[in-house]
Design a protein around this motif. Structure first.
Motif, PDB file in Angstrom:
ATOM      1  N   ARG A 161      34.298  30.194  47.247  1.00  0.00           N
ATOM      2  CA  ARG A 161      35.197  29.348  47.946  1.00  0.00           C
ATOM      3  C   ARG A 161      35.163  28.010  47.599  1.00  0.00           C
ATOM      4  N   GLY A 162      36.448  27.392  47.613  1.00  0.00           N
ATOM      5  CA  GLY A 162      36.773  26.114  47.138  1.00  0.00           C
ATOM      6  C   GLY A 162      37.697  26.100  45.818  1.00  0.00           C
ATOM      7  N   MET A 163      37.660  27.308  45.322  1.00  0.00           N
ATOM      8  CA  MET A 163      38.419  27.240  44.013  1.00  0.00           C
ATOM      9  C   MET A 163      39.738  27.859  44.279  1.00  0.00           C
ATOM     10  N   GLU A 164      40.782  27.361  43.502  1.00  0.00           N
ATOM     11  CA  GLU A 164      42.033  27.822  43.641  1.00  0.00           C
ATOM     12  C   GLU A 164      42.442  29.413  43.329  1.00  0.00           C
ATOM     13  N   ASN A 165      42.802  29.965  44.037  1.00  0.00           N
ATOM     14  CA  ASN A 165      42.846  31.454  43.874  1.00  0.00           C
ATOM     15  C   ASN A 165      43.923  31.921  42.798  1.00  0.00           C
ATOM     16  N   LEU A 166      43.521  32.695  41.735  1.00  0.00           N
ATOM     17  CA  LEU A 166      44.506  33.122  41.051  1.00  0.00           C
ATOM     18  C   LEU A 166      45.537  34.126  41.808  1.00  0.00           C
ATOM     19  N   LYS A 167      45.058  34.763  42.721  1.00  0.00           N
ATOM     20  CA  LYS A 167      45.909  36.105  43.437  1.00  0.00           C
ATOM     21  C   LYS A 167      45.200  36.572  44.471  1.00  0.00           C
ATOM     22  N   VAL A 168      45.964  36.583  45.638  1.00  0.00           N
ATOM     23  CA  VAL A 168      45.331  37.056  46.784  1.00  0.00           C
ATOM     24  C   VAL A 168      45.981  38.531  47.201  1.00  0.00           C
ATOM     25  N   PHE A 169      45.063  39.516  47.540  1.00  0.00           N
ATOM     26  CA  PHE A 169      45.651  40.735  47.638  1.00  0.00           C
ATOM     27  C   PHE A 169      45.007  41.064  49.356  1.00  0.00           C
ATOM     28  N   PRO A 170      45.893  41.615  50.359  1.00  0.00           N
ATOM     29  CA  PRO A 170      45.500  41.551  51.597  1.00  0.00           C
ATOM     30  C   PRO A 170      45.451  43.211  51.692  1.00  0.00           C
ATOM     31  N   ASN A 171      44.436  43.629  52.723  1.00  0.00           N
ATOM     32  CA  ASN A 171      44.182  45.107  53.019  1.00  0.00           C
ATOM     33  C   ASN A 171      43.856  46.100  51.969  1.00  0.00           C
ATOM     34  N   VAL A 172      43.020  45.671  51.291  1.00  0.00           N
ATOM     35  CA  VAL A 172      42.612  46.715  49.987  1.00  0.00           C
ATOM     36  C   VAL A 172      41.144  46.657  50.262  1.00  0.00           C
TER      37      VAL A 172
ATOM     38  N   LEU B  55      41.057  36.641  43.474  1.00  0.00           N
ATOM     39  CA  LEU B  55      40.897  36.928  42.149  1.00  0.00           C
ATOM     40  C   LEU B  55      40.744  35.218  41.905  1.00  0.00           C
ATOM     41  N   PHE B  56      39.767  35.110  40.927  1.00  0.00           N
ATOM     42  CA  PHE B  56      39.715  33.791  40.307  1.00  0.00           C
ATOM     43  C   PHE B  56      39.683  33.860  38.978  1.00  0.00           C
ATOM     44  N   SER B  57      40.328  32.571  38.130  1.00  0.00           N
ATOM     45  CA  SER B  57      40.382  32.499  36.882  1.00  0.00           C
ATOM     46  C   SER B  57      39.291  31.874  36.160  1.00  0.00           C
ATOM     47  N   VAL B  58      38.332  31.527  36.977  1.00  0.00           N
ATOM     48  CA  VAL B  58      37.002  30.842  36.701  1.00  0.00           C
ATOM     49  C   VAL B  58      35.915  31.702  37.361  1.00  0.00           C
ATOM     50  N   ASP B  59      34.699  31.216  37.115  1.00  0.00           N
ATOM     51  CA  ASP B  59      33.448  32.269  37.671  1.00  0.00           C
ATOM     52  C   ASP B  59      32.294  31.132  37.668  1.00  0.00           C
ATOM     53  N   ALA B  60      31.070  31.415  37.910  1.00  0.00           N
ATOM     54  CA  ALA B  60      30.044  30.678  38.209  1.00  0.00           C
ATOM     55  C   ALA B  60      29.221  30.172  37.024  1.00  0.00           C
ATOM     56  N   THR B  61      29.810  30.256  35.666  1.00  0.00           N
ATOM     57  CA  THR B  61      28.781  30.160  34.552  1.00  0.00           C
ATOM     58  C   THR B  61      28.935  28.515  34.170  1.00  0.00           C
ATOM     59  N   THR B  62      29.935  27.846  34.602  1.00  0.00           N
ATOM     60  CA  THR B  62      29.877  26.402  34.141  1.00  0.00           C
ATOM     61  C   THR B  62      29.701  25.402  35.230  1.00  0.00           C
TER      62      THR B  62
ATOM     63  N   LYS C 228      39.722  46.631  40.574  1.00  0.00           N
ATOM     64  CA  LYS C 228      40.953  47.133  39.578  1.00  0.00           C
ATOM     65  C   LYS C 228      42.082  46.059  39.476  1.00  0.00           C
ATOM     66  N   ASN C 229      42.398  45.367  40.754  1.00  0.00           N
ATOM     67  CA  ASN C 229      43.530  44.142  40.366  1.00  0.00           C
ATOM     68  C   ASN C 229      42.845  43.168  39.325  1.00  0.00           C
ATOM     69  N   CYS C 230      41.402  42.859  39.286  1.00  0.00           N
ATOM     70  CA  CYS C 230      40.859  41.744  38.559  1.00  0.00           C
ATOM     71  C   CYS C 230      41.083  42.514  37.060  1.00  0.00           C
ATOM     72  N   VAL C 231      40.653  43.418  36.805  1.00  0.00           N
ATOM     73  CA  VAL C 231      40.747  44.227  35.492  1.00  0.00           C
ATOM     74  C   VAL C 231      42.032  43.957  35.039  1.00  0.00           C
ATOM     75  N   LEU C 232      43.121  44.293  35.942  1.00  0.00           N
ATOM     76  CA  LEU C 232      44.560  44.398  35.467  1.00  0.00           C
ATOM     77  C   LEU C 232      44.909  42.888  35.143  1.00  0.00           C
ATOM     78  N   ASN C 233      44.387  41.926  35.658  1.00  0.00           N
ATOM     79  CA  ASN C 233      44.862  40.479  35.108  1.00  0.00           C
ATOM     80  C   ASN C 233      44.021  39.892  34.111  1.00  0.00           C
ATOM     81  N   SER C 234      44.713  39.743  32.852  1.00  0.00           N
ATOM     82  CA  SER C 234      43.631  39.217  31.679  1.00  0.00           C
ATOM     83  C   SER C 234      42.964  38.093  32.261  1.00  0.00           C
ATOM     84  N   MET C 235      43.536  37.259  32.948  1.00  0.00           N
ATOM     85  CA  MET C 235      43.058  35.743  33.244  1.00  0.00           C
ATOM     86  C   MET C 235      41.693  35.908  34.314  1.00  0.00           C
TER      87      MET C 235
END
Length: 367
Positions: A58-69, A98-105, A76-83
């Motif tokens: 939390r606190g990161m900008e969302n790449l995309k949000v999907f309700p009721n899934v 979905l996030f275009s970043v992760d907790a690696t850096t 699957k939605n993450c895999v379909l989005n190359s970012m």
């Protein structure tokens, strides 16, 4: 090694039609999913995620949000989005973030009882990093104080049985462990520990490799005889004064140096040697004077009065990741040293890789 353990655990999971959970590993079968060809998972049979219970980015900008899934649909939605590199799943409201970043850096997983965090696992050979989490009641086989993260990686590789470690950046503390992380759950912590798994990492990947190169006037302080290049890389990365080393492929001998080719010294052509220079941390540019990556001048050559203008042109060229500069000649490329060994240049080219350096500090990062 940990990758073989991981793959054996995942092999059974791939047989599942949908997603499957095993400890902290969640795997999604990609058999019936049309993964975009821009995704690193394009030809993969499955996608595997590290799962953090009661965790969130939390606190990161969302790449995309999907309700009721559900969770499988979220993955699957993450895999379909190359970012997409990671996602949060809200277990109460069934919402997918979905996030275009992760907790690696620079991002950390935080405790959140309503959410589950999932991060894509990189391919074998790349270290797995999840910042802000640790394994409770882990078994520690060794602890080192006041060392860098790269020195910690080197210590783990040198110690028989070490599969992973946890690192506390504030105190530069490194805890090595031999436990199998597929059998243990990761959890957010409040004490500044970050989690690292070796994942069959190749230690030499932390260096810029230059074929047929040697450093003019290099000050060597140690040598190793009749050893593989991996041992030289581990030795250099484990010592704070080592910035580079040269490896004689015929004699299998390496020479550790306190110098590199980023500032005052330059490479010259030596067909008996390979030159290895420690890469900079993400956000600081890599530079090797006297080297280039032949055959990868993806963009048309331009004229630039100085290095700074050549870099500025690369910044404003979509897809440009590095440059080669000589006098007023500026070649822009779309590749980096990763997977593309450099060669010592007979013609005086200098190689600079942006490496995520911010534009306002780019020249300072070369000093």
């Amino acid at each position: 090694m940990v990758t073989r353990i991981l793959l054996s655990a995942l092999a059974a999971l791939v047989l599942c039609r949908h997603g499957a959970q095993s400890g902290m590993i969640y795997t999604l079968n990609l058999e019936d999913i049309n993964v975009p060809n821009t995704s690193p998972l394009h030809e993969a049979a499955s996608a595997s995620f590290i799962h953090i219970h009661n965790g969130s980015l939390r606190g990161m900008e969302n790449l995309k949000v999907f309700p009721n899934v559900g969770r499988d649909e979220c993955a699957k939605n993450c895999v379909l989005n190359s970012m997409c590199k990671s996602f949060d799943f809200d277990t109460l409201n069934k919402r997918c973030y979905l996030f275009s970043v992760d907790a690696t850096t620079n991002n950390y997983v935080r405790k959140n009882k309503r959410r589950e965090y999932y991060q894509l696992i990189p391919r074998s050979g790349e270290i797995i990093v999840v910042k802000g989490v640790s394994i409770k009641k882990r078994g520690r086989i060794s602890r080192f104080q006041d060392i860098s993260i790269k020195q910690c990686i080197a210590r783990c590789q040198q110690l028989p049985g070490c599969l992973m470690f946890e690192y506390k950046e504030e105190h530069r503390r490194c805890d090595l462990t031999n436990i199998i992380y597929t059998d243990h759950n990761l959890a957010p912590n409040f004490y500044g520990w970050d989690y690292y798994s070796m994942n069959d990492v190749k230690i030499e990947n932390y260096f810029l490799k230059v074929l047929h190169g040697a450093l003019k006037g290099s000050r060597f302080y140690s040598s190793l005889k009749d050893v593989p290049v991996e041992q030289c890389a581990s030795k250099c990365m484990g010592e704070s004064r080592c910035k580079s080393f040269e490896y004689n492929t015929a004699k299998k001998t390496c020479y550790l140096s306190v110098d590199d080719a980023s500032q005052k010294k330059k490479l010259w052509v030596n067909y008996k040697q390979e030159f290895y220079q420690l890469e900079k941390e993400r956000g600081v540019m890599n530079m090797i004077q006297g080297a280039s990556i032949p055959g990868h001048d993806f963009f048309p050559r331009i004229k630039a009065a100085n290095l700074e203008l050549c870099l500025a042109s690369c910044r404003h060229t979509p897809g440009c990741r590095s440059i080669e500069f000589k006098e007023s000649k500026c070649d822009r490329t779309n590749v980096t040293h990763s997977g593309h060994p450099l060669k010592a240049s007979l013609w005086g080219w200098n190689f600079v890789e942006i490496n995520g350096a911010p534009e306002e500090n780019e020249m300072a990062s070369l000093k």
